[in-house]
Scaffold this motif. Structure first.
Motif, PDB file in Angstrom:
ATOM      1  N   LEU A  59      24.391  53.150  42.984  1.00  0.00           N
ATOM      2  CA  LEU A  59      24.584  51.754  42.572  1.00  0.00           C
ATOM      3  C   LEU A  59      24.874  50.811  43.735  1.00  0.00           C
ATOM      4  O   LEU A  59      24.605  49.609  43.660  1.00  0.00           O
ATOM      5  CB  LEU A  59      25.740  51.664  41.573  1.00  0.00           C
ATOM      6  CG  LEU A  59      25.516  52.290  40.194  1.00  0.00           C
ATOM      7  CD1 LEU A  59      26.825  52.275  39.401  1.00  0.00           C
ATOM      8  CD2 LEU A  59      24.427  51.542  39.431  1.00  0.00           C
ATOM      9  N   ILE A  60      25.456  51.339  44.808  1.00  0.00           N
ATOM     10  CA  ILE A  60      25.897  50.479  45.913  1.00  0.00           C
ATOM     11  C   ILE A  60      24.712  50.149  46.822  1.00  0.00           C
ATOM     12  O   ILE A  60      24.331  50.930  47.695  1.00  0.00           O
ATOM     13  CB  ILE A  60      27.046  51.140  46.698  1.00  0.00           C
ATOM     14  CG1 ILE A  60      28.247  51.347  45.773  1.00  0.00           C
ATOM     15  CG2 ILE A  60      27.454  50.280  47.890  1.00  0.00           C
ATOM     16  CD1 ILE A  60      29.378  52.143  46.378  1.00  0.00           C
ATOM     17  N   THR A  61      24.121  49.005  46.583  1.00  0.00           N
ATOM     18  CA  THR A  61      22.970  48.527  47.355  1.00  0.00           C
ATOM     19  C   THR A  61      23.330  47.214  48.037  1.00  0.00           C
ATOM     20  O   THR A  61      24.160  46.445  47.537  1.00  0.00           O
ATOM     21  CB  THR A  61      21.750  48.318  46.449  1.00  0.00           C
ATOM     22  OG1 THR A  61      22.111  47.397  45.406  1.00  0.00           O
ATOM     23  CG2 THR A  61      21.317  49.638  45.822  1.00  0.00           C
ATOM     24  N   LEU A 371      36.024  27.591  41.867  1.00  0.00           N
ATOM     25  CA  LEU A 371      36.388  28.983  41.571  1.00  0.00           C
ATOM     26  C   LEU A 371      35.441  29.600  40.554  1.00  0.00           C
ATOM     27  O   LEU A 371      35.341  29.131  39.416  1.00  0.00           O
ATOM     28  CB  LEU A 371      37.826  29.035  41.047  1.00  0.00           C
ATOM     29  CG  LEU A 371      38.371  30.427  40.700  1.00  0.00           C
ATOM     30  CD1 LEU A 371      38.365  31.334  41.923  1.00  0.00           C
ATOM     31  CD2 LEU A 371      39.766  30.318  40.111  1.00  0.00           C
ATOM     32  N   THR A 372      34.755  30.667  40.959  1.00  0.00           N
ATOM     33  CA  THR A 372      33.782  31.324  40.074  1.00  0.00           C
ATOM     34  C   THR A 372      33.880  32.848  40.101  1.00  0.00           C
ATOM     35  O   THR A 372      33.094  33.526  39.440  1.00  0.00           O
ATOM     36  CB  THR A 372      32.336  30.944  40.489  1.00  0.00           C
ATOM     37  OG1 THR A 372      32.175  31.151  41.904  1.00  0.00           O
ATOM     38  CG2 THR A 372      32.032  29.491  40.149  1.00  0.00           C
ATOM     39  N   ARG A 373      34.836  33.397  40.845  1.00  0.00           N
ATOM     40  CA  ARG A 373      34.883  34.860  40.996  1.00  0.00           C
ATOM     41  C   ARG A 373      36.328  35.330  41.165  1.00  0.00           C
ATOM     42  O   ARG A 373      37.087  34.736  41.932  1.00  0.00           O
ATOM     43  CB  ARG A 373      34.057  35.281  42.222  1.00  0.00           C
ATOM     44  CG  ARG A 373      34.068  36.767  42.566  1.00  0.00           C
ATOM     45  CD  ARG A 373      33.271  36.986  43.861  1.00  0.00           C
ATOM     46  NE  ARG A 373      33.134  38.373  44.231  1.00  0.00           N
ATOM     47  CZ  ARG A 373      33.984  39.048  45.007  1.00  0.00           C
ATOM     48  NH1 ARG A 373      35.067  38.431  45.479  1.00  0.00           N
ATOM     49  NH2 ARG A 373      33.764  40.310  45.316  1.00  0.00           N
ATOM     50  N   ILE A 374      36.704  36.396  40.455  1.00  0.00           N
ATOM     51  CA  ILE A 374      38.012  37.029  40.617  1.00  0.00           C
ATOM     52  C   ILE A 374      37.819  38.539  40.734  1.00  0.00           C
ATOM     53  O   ILE A 374      37.176  39.153  39.876  1.00  0.00           O
ATOM     54  CB  ILE A 374      38.956  36.699  39.444  1.00  0.00           C
ATOM     55  CG1 ILE A 374      39.282  35.204  39.437  1.00  0.00           C
ATOM     56  CG2 ILE A 374      40.250  37.521  39.536  1.00  0.00           C
ATOM     57  CD1 ILE A 374      40.167  34.766  38.286  1.00  0.00           C
ATOM     58  N   HIS A 375      38.377  39.091  41.800  1.00  0.00           N
ATOM     59  CA  HIS A 375      38.327  40.549  42.007  1.00  0.00           C
ATOM     60  C   HIS A 375      39.729  41.094  41.766  1.00  0.00           C
ATOM     61  O   HIS A 375      40.630  40.888  42.560  1.00  0.00           O
ATOM     62  CB  HIS A 375      37.856  40.865  43.428  1.00  0.00           C
ATOM     63  CG  HIS A 375      37.556  42.317  43.643  1.00  0.00           C
ATOM     64  ND1 HIS A 375      36.901  42.780  44.760  1.00  0.00           N
ATOM     65  CD2 HIS A 375      37.810  43.424  42.897  1.00  0.00           C
ATOM     66  CE1 HIS A 375      36.770  44.086  44.687  1.00  0.00           C
ATOM     67  NE2 HIS A 375      37.329  44.504  43.557  1.00  0.00           N
ATOM     68  N   ALA A 397      29.177  45.547  44.277  1.00  0.00           N
ATOM     69  CA  ALA A 397      30.431  45.095  44.888  1.00  0.00           C
ATOM     70  C   ALA A 397      31.639  45.796  44.287  1.00  0.00           C
ATOM     71  O   ALA A 397      32.533  46.254  45.006  1.00  0.00           O
ATOM     72  CB  ALA A 397      30.560  43.578  44.741  1.00  0.00           C
ATOM     73  N   VAL A 398      31.682  45.883  42.949  1.00  0.00           N
ATOM     74  CA  VAL A 398      32.845  46.516  42.325  1.00  0.00           C
ATOM     75  C   VAL A 398      32.843  48.020  42.590  1.00  0.00           C
ATOM     76  O   VAL A 398      33.908  48.636  42.790  1.00  0.00           O
ATOM     77  CB  VAL A 398      32.908  46.205  40.806  1.00  0.00           C
ATOM     78  CG1 VAL A 398      31.874  46.988  40.013  1.00  0.00           C
ATOM     79  CG2 VAL A 398      34.308  46.465  40.269  1.00  0.00           C
ATOM     80  N   ALA A 399      31.656  48.622  42.633  1.00  0.00           N
ATOM     81  CA  ALA A 399      31.573  50.048  42.934  1.00  0.00           C
ATOM     82  C   ALA A 399      31.985  50.332  44.378  1.00  0.00           C
ATOM     83  O   ALA A 399      32.683  51.309  44.658  1.00  0.00           O
ATOM     84  CB  ALA A 399      30.147  50.555  42.682  1.00  0.00           C
ATOM     85  N   LEU A 484      31.707  42.166  51.118  1.00  0.00           N
ATOM     86  CA  LEU A 484      30.559  42.557  51.946  1.00  0.00           C
ATOM     87  C   LEU A 484      29.316  42.843  51.109  1.00  0.00           C
ATOM     88  O   LEU A 484      28.193  42.651  51.573  1.00  0.00           O
ATOM     89  CB  LEU A 484      30.912  43.794  52.783  1.00  0.00           C
ATOM     90  CG  LEU A 484      31.808  43.541  53.999  1.00  0.00           C
ATOM     91  CD1 LEU A 484      32.205  44.858  54.656  1.00  0.00           C
ATOM     92  CD2 LEU A 484      31.100  42.641  55.010  1.00  0.00           C
ATOM     93  N   TYR A 485      29.518  43.293  49.876  1.00  0.00           N
ATOM     94  CA  TYR A 485      28.372  43.598  49.011  1.00  0.00           C
ATOM     95  C   TYR A 485      28.062  42.470  48.027  1.00  0.00           C
ATOM     96  O   TYR A 485      27.208  42.629  47.159  1.00  0.00           O
ATOM     97  CB  TYR A 485      28.624  44.914  48.251  1.00  0.00           C
ATOM     98  CG  TYR A 485      28.441  46.120  49.129  1.00  0.00           C
ATOM     99  CD1 TYR A 485      27.186  46.718  49.271  1.00  0.00           C
ATOM    100  CD2 TYR A 485      29.503  46.654  49.849  1.00  0.00           C
ATOM    101  CE1 TYR A 485      27.006  47.826  50.088  1.00  0.00           C
ATOM    102  CE2 TYR A 485      29.335  47.754  50.677  1.00  0.00           C
ATOM    103  CZ  TYR A 485      28.089  48.335  50.793  1.00  0.00           C
ATOM    104  OH  TYR A 485      27.901  49.421  51.611  1.00  0.00           O
TER     105      TYR A 485
END
Length: 491
Positions: A59-61, A371-375, A397-399, A484-485
């Motif tokens: 999944l990590i591309t 604001l459009t993203r929360i990790h 990104a999450v993976a 980074l992803y």
């Protein structure tokens, strides 16, 4: 547990037994029986941890458009890392009853706060107000056998992590003394204005899962951080940071260190926050900004950061379970009456709070916000939540964030399935406030996705290291890897 040779022998016996019962069975049927049994056998032999690690790798591309120049600021220091229990014992302190303190004024406050959070297995960070007492503790810690010195501070840790990518140029601004400069990756560019004569030291008191001290027993590994850090508390490098951006020309800015202002007076804190907002507003249009939060105790400061101050000026926020709960308590958001997490944070509760943040403070119709993203990251799982139409490659990104949590904690290059375990819930509801779907864990498809009124959620469990070698900076590494992803669409 059976080994492979025993299982293969049983497979042969089973196939032979079926053949004896009916020797006229066609070869195709026998092959089907054998392959079906072998498939089940392989499923039993492959652990969920191995399956998840393999699935992540697929999944990590890389995103279609990658970052080239990343500017990071503004908190930086040297971390002195050692056993919390051993340091407190070296200071002549005994175990006792824990109690949280928003600011530490004495070694007694330090002991009580450490016991409080070690008992919960939760990360925390506090300011130590007494300079003389802090320097005595720091000297004791630095001289303790086994104490280690590392790059510290969210900004420096994120910059250090991003700098491991040789294709990226990284600018780091912060109060950087000689020892920290020596520890930084050679790919990290430090403006001369960021250099200072002395280092700022932070003490990182670590504890292991199951570690005991008197009646205290840690449910999992984590750390307690404290400092008497005036340079970072003043955020005196923020102006240097923003003024350096014009020459450096970054395509991503990562900001952290706002939590360090808690050690200041209320008046000074308000003044510096307004100055910080003005500086952030000066970052060139079109350059996305990620804000990394850290442990805080002042609800007024957190509320000011959320409401019409910092949140509307940034594109992305990274935070953990302690920061998320404190945020909703400070701003009277969903589940604000929850005093603390009971074990692994409920996914539905976390989902509700993150959704509320993006709806209240995010880029929605009629709101002047970026604001459009929360990790969100916690020990057992991660959630990457985005307003639709602004971010791409978030599955990867999450993976990637989850994978680096397992490798960095165990200090391995790849996931070692024998050294990690699943702590995430096997089944959960996606909300506690409205009709919700139920998600069940599938190790072969470890990233789950769901949608809620123009907001997309990406969830994945974490493979938790059984015996972590170092927990400091894990959240910063997770956020850095996720960034980074990630790819942001221009708007």
């Amino acid at each position: 547990m059976w080994n492979k040779s025993v299982c293969v022998a049983l497979l042969a016996l089973a196939t032979g037994y079926v053949f004896l019962l009916d020797s006229d069975l066609p070869d195709s049927v026998l092959k089907y029986l054998s392959s079906s049994f072998l498939y089940q056998l392989q499923g039993d032999l492959t652990s969920p941890e191995s399956s998840m690690a393999a699935a992540w790798d697929v999944l990590i591309t890389q995103p279609a458009k990658q970052w080239n120049r990343v500017a990071v600021g503004v908190n930086a220091c040297v971390d002195v890392v050692l056993s919390g229990v051993k340091l407190l014992q070296a200071l002549g302190l005994d175990s006792g009853v824990g109690q949280d303190h928003s600011i530490l004024h004495s070694t007694k406050d330090l002991k009580e706060a450490f016991i409080h959070f070690m008992g919960k297995g939760a990360a925390a960070e506090r300011f130590f107000s007494d300079a003389k007492s802090f320097h005595h503790i720091a000297e004791t810690a630095s001289a303790y056998p086994g104490a280690q010195l590392y790059v510290g501070g969210n900004a420096a840790l994120i910059g250090q992590k991003i700098a491991t990518n040789p294709d990226l140029k990284v600018l780091l601004c912060g109060p950087i003394g000689p020892k920290l400069h020596e520890l930084l990756d050679e790919n990290v560019i430090v403006p001369p204005e960021s250099m200072q004569e002395f280092d700022e030291f932070h003490l990182i008191l670590e504890y292991r899962a199951g570690e005991e001290w008197g009646q205290l027993k840690a449910p999992n590994a984590n750390r307690f951080i404290f400092s008497h850090d005036l340079s970072n508390g003043d955020m005196n490098m923020l102006d240097v940071f923003v003024s350096s951006l014009e020459e450096f020309q970054p395509d991503l800015v990562v900001l952290s260190g706002l939590h360090m202002m808690e050690g200041q007076t209320k008046e000074m804190r308000q003044k510096r926050l307004l100055e910080a907002v003005a500086s952030i507003s000066d970052i060139p249009l079109g350059v996305p900004v990620h804000l990394e939060l850290a442990s805080m105790t002042d609800p007024e400061l957190m509320s000011a950061i959320i409401h019409q101050q910092v949140f509307p000026l940034v594109n992305s926020v990274g935070l953990n379970e302690q920061e998320l709960l404190f945020l909703t308590q400070a701003a009277s958001g969903p589940h604000a009456s929850l005093a603390s997490w009971n074990g692994v944070p409920d996914v539905g509760v976390v989902s509700d709070i993150v959704f509320w943040i993006l709806k209240e403070q995010g880029r929605t119709p009629g709101k002047a916000s970026d604001l459009t993203r929360i990790h969100f990251h916690t020990l057992a799982y991660h959630l990457l939540v985005t307003v639709d139409g602004y971010w791409a490659n978030q599955v990867a990104a999450v993976a990637a964030g989850a994978r680096v949590a397992g490798t960095q904690a165990c200090a391995t290059q790849t996931i070692d399935a024998s050294r990690v375990f699943l702590k995430a819930p096997l089944k959960f509801a996606t909300s506690k406030m409205e009709e919700a779907s139920t998600v069940s864990l599938n190790p072969h498809e470890p990233v789950s996705e769901w949608h809620r009124d123009g907001v997309t959620f990406h969830y994945t469990p974490v493979l938790v290291c059984k015996d972590p070698l170092r927990t400091v900076g894990l959240g910063d590494a997770i956020s850095a890897e996720g960034l980074l992803y990630s790819e942001i669409y221009p708007y």
